[in-house]
Design a protein around this motif. Structure first.
Motif, PDB file in Angstrom:
ATOM      1  N   GLN A  75     -18.704 -10.791 -17.959  1.00 26.37           N
ATOM      2  CA  GLN A  75     -18.628 -11.731 -16.830  1.00 26.37           C
ATOM      3  C   GLN A  75     -19.400 -13.003 -17.141  1.00 26.37           C
ATOM      4  OE1 GLN A  75     -20.132  -9.553 -13.477  1.00 26.37           O
ATOM      5  NE2 GLN A  75     -18.269  -8.343 -13.244  1.00 26.37           N
ATOM      6  N   LEU A  76     -20.589 -12.846 -17.683  1.00 27.13           N
ATOM      7  CA  LEU A  76     -21.415 -14.017 -17.977  1.00 27.13           C
ATOM      8  C   LEU A  76     -20.847 -14.844 -19.122  1.00 27.13           C
ATOM      9  CD1 LEU A  76     -24.957 -12.418 -17.595  1.00 27.13           C
ATOM     10  CD2 LEU A  76     -23.782 -13.936 -15.977  1.00 27.13           C
ATOM     11  N   LEU A  77     -20.279 -14.183 -20.124  1.00 26.88           N
ATOM     12  CA  LEU A  77     -19.750 -14.902 -21.279  1.00 26.88           C
ATOM     13  C   LEU A  77     -18.448 -15.636 -20.962  1.00 26.88           C
ATOM     14  CD1 LEU A  77     -20.412 -12.299 -24.139  1.00 26.88           C
ATOM     15  CD2 LEU A  77     -21.671 -14.425 -23.700  1.00 26.88           C
ATOM     16  N   THR A  78     -17.600 -15.036 -20.129  1.00 18.08           N
ATOM     17  CA  THR A  78     -16.299 -15.645 -19.847  1.00 18.08           C
ATOM     18  C   THR A  78     -16.358 -16.629 -18.689  1.00 18.08           C
ATOM     19  OG1 THR A  78     -15.620 -13.903 -18.310  1.00 18.08           O
ATOM     20  CG2 THR A  78     -15.048 -13.607 -20.652  1.00 18.08           C
ATOM     21  N   GLY A  79     -17.168 -16.341 -17.708  1.00 16.79           N
ATOM     22  CA  GLY A  79     -17.255 -17.222 -16.545  1.00 16.79           C
ATOM     23  C   GLY A  79     -16.153 -17.032 -15.531  1.00 16.79           C
ATOM     24  N   ASP A  80     -15.067 -16.330 -15.899  1.00 13.17           N
ATOM     25  CA  ASP A  80     -13.990 -16.136 -14.923  1.00 13.17           C
ATOM     26  C   ASP A  80     -13.561 -14.672 -14.784  1.00 13.17           C
ATOM     27  OD1 ASP A  80     -12.591 -15.671 -17.267  1.00 13.17           O
ATOM     28  OD2 ASP A  80     -10.944 -17.041 -16.784  1.00 13.17           O
ATOM     29  N   GLU A  81     -14.297 -13.775 -15.406  1.00 14.79           N
ATOM     30  CA  GLU A  81     -13.903 -12.359 -15.349  1.00 14.79           C
ATOM     31  C   GLU A  81     -13.934 -11.835 -13.910  1.00 14.79           C
ATOM     32  OE1 GLU A  81     -12.856 -11.159 -18.098  1.00 14.79           O
ATOM     33  OE2 GLU A  81     -12.736  -9.004 -17.841  1.00 14.79           O
ATOM     34  N   ASP A  82     -14.920 -12.297 -13.137  1.00 17.02           N
ATOM     35  CA  ASP A  82     -15.034 -11.850 -11.745  1.00 17.02           C
ATOM     36  C   ASP A  82     -13.747 -12.100 -10.976  1.00 17.02           C
ATOM     37  OD1 ASP A  82     -17.598 -11.138 -12.271  1.00 17.02           O
ATOM     38  OD2 ASP A  82     -18.523 -12.679 -11.012  1.00 17.02           O
ATOM     39  N   LYS A  83     -13.136 -13.259 -11.208  1.00 17.64           N
ATOM     40  CA  LYS A  83     -11.911 -13.608 -10.478  1.00 17.64           C
ATOM     41  C   LYS A  83     -10.819 -12.587 -10.770  1.00 17.64           C
ATOM     42  CE  LYS A  83      -7.973 -16.700 -10.601  1.00 17.64           C
ATOM     43  NZ  LYS A  83      -7.108 -15.546 -10.538  1.00 17.64           N
ATOM     44  N   TRP A  84     -10.642 -12.248 -12.039  1.00 17.95           N
ATOM     45  CA  TRP A  84      -9.584 -11.310 -12.405  1.00 17.95           C
ATOM     46  C   TRP A  84      -9.880  -9.914 -11.874  1.00 17.95           C
ATOM     47  CZ3 TRP A  84      -5.376 -13.617 -13.857  1.00 17.95           C
ATOM     48  CH2 TRP A  84      -5.463 -14.862 -14.464  1.00 17.95           C
ATOM     49  N   LEU A  86     -11.688  -9.199  -9.289  1.00 20.34           N
ATOM     50  CA  LEU A  86     -11.544  -9.240  -7.831  1.00 20.34           C
ATOM     51  C   LEU A  86     -10.071  -9.199  -7.434  1.00 20.34           C
ATOM     52  CD1 LEU A  86     -13.292  -9.371  -5.310  1.00 20.34           C
ATOM     53  CD2 LEU A  86     -13.072 -11.858  -5.359  1.00 20.34           C
ATOM     54  N   ASP A  87      -9.220  -9.889  -8.204  1.00 22.57           N
ATOM     55  CA  ASP A  87      -7.776  -9.825  -7.940  1.00 22.57           C
ATOM     56  C   ASP A  87      -7.287  -8.378  -8.026  1.00 22.57           C
ATOM     57  OD1 ASP A  87      -7.684 -12.542  -7.606  1.00 22.57           O
ATOM     58  OD2 ASP A  87      -6.604 -12.970  -9.476  1.00 22.57           O
ATOM     59  N   GLY A  88      -7.729  -7.664  -9.053  1.00 16.86           N
ATOM     60  CA  GLY A  88      -7.320  -6.265  -9.213  1.00 16.86           C
ATOM     61  C   GLY A  88      -7.855  -5.395  -8.096  1.00 16.86           C
ATOM     62  N   THR A  89      -9.102  -5.635  -7.711  1.00 14.80           N
ATOM     63  CA  THR A  89      -9.697  -4.875  -6.604  1.00 14.80           C
ATOM     64  C   THR A  89      -8.891  -5.079  -5.333  1.00 14.80           C
ATOM     65  OG1 THR A  89     -11.891  -5.073  -7.587  1.00 14.80           O
ATOM     66  CG2 THR A  89     -11.795  -4.608  -5.230  1.00 14.80           C
ATOM     67  N   LYS A  90      -8.542  -6.322  -5.071  1.00 16.91           N
ATOM     68  CA  LYS A  90      -7.787  -6.625  -3.850  1.00 16.91           C
ATOM     69  C   LYS A  90      -6.410  -5.970  -3.881  1.00 16.91           C
ATOM     70  CE  LYS A  90      -6.404 -10.402  -0.788  1.00 16.91           C
ATOM     71  NZ  LYS A  90      -5.378  -9.549  -0.254  1.00 16.91           N
ATOM     72  N   GLU A  91      -5.754  -5.987  -5.033  1.00 13.97           N
ATOM     73  CA  GLU A  91      -4.432  -5.358  -5.127  1.00 13.97           C
ATOM     74  C   GLU A  91      -4.504  -3.868  -4.800  1.00 13.97           C
ATOM     75  OE1 GLU A  91      -2.453  -6.205  -8.823  1.00 13.97           O
ATOM     76  OE2 GLU A  91      -2.647  -8.372  -8.573  1.00 13.97           O
ATOM     77  N   VAL A  92      -5.525  -3.194  -5.312  1.00 15.64           N
ATOM     78  CA  VAL A  92      -5.672  -1.749  -5.026  1.00 15.64           C
ATOM     79  C   VAL A  92      -6.024  -1.539  -3.554  1.00 15.64           C
ATOM     80  CG1 VAL A  92      -7.017   0.321  -5.536  1.00 15.64           C
ATOM     81  CG2 VAL A  92      -6.235  -1.148  -7.396  1.00 15.64           C
ATOM     82  N   ASP A  93      -6.899  -2.386  -3.019  1.00 15.20           N
ATOM     83  CA  ASP A  93      -7.249  -2.261  -1.601  1.00 15.20           C
ATOM     84  C   ASP A  93      -6.020  -2.444  -0.719  1.00 15.20           C
ATOM     85  OD1 ASP A  93      -9.873  -1.786  -2.252  1.00 15.20           O
ATOM     86  OD2 ASP A  93     -10.585  -3.804  -1.719  1.00 15.20           O
ATOM     87  N   ASP A  94      -5.153  -3.404  -1.088  1.00 17.73           N
ATOM     88  CA  ASP A  94      -3.927  -3.616  -0.320  1.00 17.73           C
ATOM     89  C   ASP A  94      -3.027  -2.382  -0.379  1.00 17.73           C
ATOM     90  OD1 ASP A  94      -4.814  -6.144   0.291  1.00 17.73           O
ATOM     91  OD2 ASP A  94      -3.490  -7.185  -1.129  1.00 17.73           O
ATOM     92  N   MET A  95      -2.909  -1.777  -1.569  1.00 19.79           N
ATOM     93  CA  MET A  95      -2.082  -0.569  -1.695  1.00 19.79           C
ATOM     94  C   MET A  95      -2.677   0.580  -0.886  1.00 19.79           C
ATOM     95  SD  MET A  95      -0.934  -0.458  -5.681  1.00 19.79           S
ATOM     96  CE  MET A  95      -1.547  -1.856  -6.582  1.00 19.79           C
TER      97      MET A  95
END
Ligand SMILES: [Fe+2]
Length: 121
Positions: A75-84, A86-95
Motif C-alpha cells: 500500500q505504501l509503495l504503490t500509493g493506490d493499492e487501497d483503492k483497488w 476497497l473496490d473489491g471489498t465493496k463488490e463482495v459487500d454488495d454481493m
C-alpha cells in the motif's frame, strides 16, 4: 518458498530494484505468506497431535501478521493499492447484501429456511 533448483536463488541482483521490481517482489512475498498459512493450517487439520496442532496454528497466525506487513508495505509503495482493495471489498459487500436480501425474501415463518413444500405455497 525455497527455490533450491535455481543456483542463483538468494543472490542479490547486479542492480538495485526499481520501484516496480520491488512491488512485484513484495507481491511474491505476500503470496508466499498466504501459501505458508494454507500449508500450516492444512497440516494442523491433518493431525491429532495436540502439540503439533498448537505450534502449527501459532505459526500460521504469525504468517498472517507477515501477510499484513507485506500488504501494508505494498500500500505504501504503490500509493493506490487501497483503492483497488476497497473496490473489491465493496463488490463482495454488495454481493453479500444481495444474498441477504434474497434470503429475507425467501425465508419462511420465524426465519426458517425455505423447503420445496414452503415454496409451493
Ligand atoms: Fe512469514
Amino acid at each position: 518458498m525455497p527455490d533450491f533448483s535455481n543456483p542463483f536463488s538468494g543472490q542479490a541482483p547486479e542492480r538495485k530494484l526499481t520501484l516496480a521490481d520491488l512491488v512485484r517482489a513484495i507481491r511474491l512475498d505476500l503470496a508466499a505468506e498466504e501459501e505458508a498459512i494454507h500449508q500450516y493450517t492444512a497440516q494442523a487439520d491433518a493431525t491429532d497431535n495436540a502439540l503439533a496442532r498448537k505450534v502449527l496454528f501459532d505459526i500460521a497466525n504469525e504468517e498472517r501478521v507477515h501477510a499484513g506487513e507485506f500488504s501494508r508495505l505494498i500500500q505504501l509503495l504503490t500509493g493506490d493499492e487501497d483503492k483497488w482493495l476497497l473496490d473489491g471489498t465493496k463488490e463482495v459487500d454488495d454481493m453479500a447484501a444481495e444474498l441477504a436480501g434474497a434470503e429475507t425474501k425467501t425465508d419462511g415463518p420465524a426465519g426458517e429456511s425455505p423447503t420445496v413444500g414452503s415454496l409451493k405455497k
